[in-house]
Scaffold this motif. Sequence first.
Motif, short mmCIF file in Angstrom:
data_model
loop_
_atom_site.label_atom_id
_atom_site.label_comp_id
_atom_site.label_asym_id
_atom_site.label_seq_id
_atom_site.Cartn_x
_atom_site.Cartn_y
_atom_site.Cartn_z
N PRO A 1 0.80 -1.23 0.00
CA PRO A 1 0.00 0.00 0.00
C PRO A 1 0.84 1.28 0.00
O PRO A 1 0.45 2.27 -0.62
CB PRO A 1 -0.84 -0.11 1.28
CG PRO A 1 -0.94 -1.57 1.52
CD PRO A 1 0.39 -2.13 1.09
N ASN A 2 1.98 1.25 0.67
CA ASN A 2 2.83 2.44 0.75
C ASN A 2 3.82 2.54 -0.40
O ASN A 2 4.50 3.56 -0.53
CB ASN A 2 3.59 2.45 2.07
CG ASN A 2 2.66 2.59 3.24
OD1 ASN A 2 1.66 3.29 3.18
ND2 ASN A 2 2.97 1.88 4.32
N CYS B 1 3.04 1.54 -3.82
CA CYS B 1 2.42 1.49 -5.15
C CYS B 1 2.92 2.59 -6.06
O CYS B 1 2.98 2.39 -7.28
CB CYS B 1 0.89 1.55 -5.04
SG CYS B 1 0.15 -0.03 -4.61
N ASP B 2 3.32 3.72 -5.49
CA ASP B 2 3.81 4.81 -6.33
C ASP B 2 5.14 4.49 -7.01
O ASP B 2 5.58 5.21 -7.91
CB ASP B 2 3.91 6.11 -5.53
CG ASP B 2 4.85 6.02 -4.35
OD1 ASP B 2 5.16 4.90 -3.89
OD2 ASP B 2 5.29 7.09 -3.88
N THR C 1 2.20 2.90 -14.27
CA THR C 1 0.79 2.75 -14.61
C THR C 1 0.61 2.54 -16.11
O THR C 1 -0.50 2.40 -16.58
CB THR C 1 -0.02 3.98 -14.17
OG1 THR C 1 0.56 5.14 -14.78
CG2 THR C 1 -0.02 4.13 -12.66
N TRP D 1 -4.98 -4.17 -4.47
CA TRP D 1 -4.53 -2.86 -4.00
C TRP D 1 -3.97 -2.06 -5.16
O TRP D 1 -4.24 -0.87 -5.32
CB TRP D 1 -3.46 -3.00 -2.93
CG TRP D 1 -3.96 -3.39 -1.57
CD1 TRP D 1 -5.21 -3.24 -1.07
CD2 TRP D 1 -3.20 -4.00 -0.53
NE1 TRP D 1 -5.28 -3.72 0.21
CE2 TRP D 1 -4.05 -4.19 0.56
CE3 TRP D 1 -1.87 -4.41 -0.42
CZ2 TRP D 1 -3.62 -4.76 1.76
CZ3 TRP D 1 -1.45 -4.98 0.76
CH2 TRP D 1 -2.32 -5.14 1.84
N MET D 2 -3.11 -2.71 -5.96
CA MET D 2 -2.49 -2.02 -7.09
C MET D 2 -3.52 -1.55 -8.10
O MET D 2 -3.48 -0.40 -8.55
CB MET D 2 -1.47 -2.94 -7.76
CG MET D 2 -0.26 -3.23 -6.92
SD MET D 2 0.79 -4.46 -7.72
CE MET D 2 1.96 -4.81 -6.40
N SER E 1 -6.57 -0.81 -7.59
CA SER E 1 -7.35 0.30 -7.03
C SER E 1 -6.59 1.62 -7.10
O SER E 1 -7.18 2.68 -6.94
CB SER E 1 -7.76 -0.01 -5.59
OG SER E 1 -6.65 0.10 -4.71
N ARG E 2 -5.29 1.54 -7.36
CA ARG E 2 -4.45 2.73 -7.48
C ARG E 2 -4.03 3.00 -8.92
O ARG E 2 -3.07 3.71 -9.17
CB ARG E 2 -3.24 2.60 -6.57
CG ARG E 2 -3.62 2.73 -5.10
CD ARG E 2 -2.56 2.15 -4.18
NE ARG E 2 -2.88 2.35 -2.78
CZ ARG E 2 -3.69 1.58 -2.07
NH1 ARG E 2 -4.30 0.56 -2.63
NH2 ARG E 2 -3.91 1.83 -0.79
#
Length: 108
Positions: free
Chosen positions: A46-47, A49-50, A54, A74-75, A77-78
């Motif tokens: 979660p922390n 993913c950046d 994309t 999780w990925m 969703s981001r």
Amino acid sequence: MAREVTQEAFAAAWADDALVVDVREADEYTAGHVPGARPMPLRSVPNRCDELPTNRPVFVICASGNRSKTAADWMNSRGIDAYSVADGTGAWARTGRPIAAGSHEHAA
């Protein structure tokens, strides 16, 4: 729900320089991982993913396919185009595909 790819589809993508993220714990990764896989333990996803692009698919792998589904959710969703690898690293190794050992990611 995470999209899942078969071992065969993953092997083809891996052979074509796919981005692979291994979400197992450090000791599991060190014991043996898909060559070129980027270590990113599940709890850190979660922390982190950046850190992922994309603009291309990301293949998420764990030991058996459970943690990778959570991470791929999780990925996705981001905004990351993530796919969970069915049956994980265990199936990859059982089919005789290459395994790298050590604590550093290896270039494929």
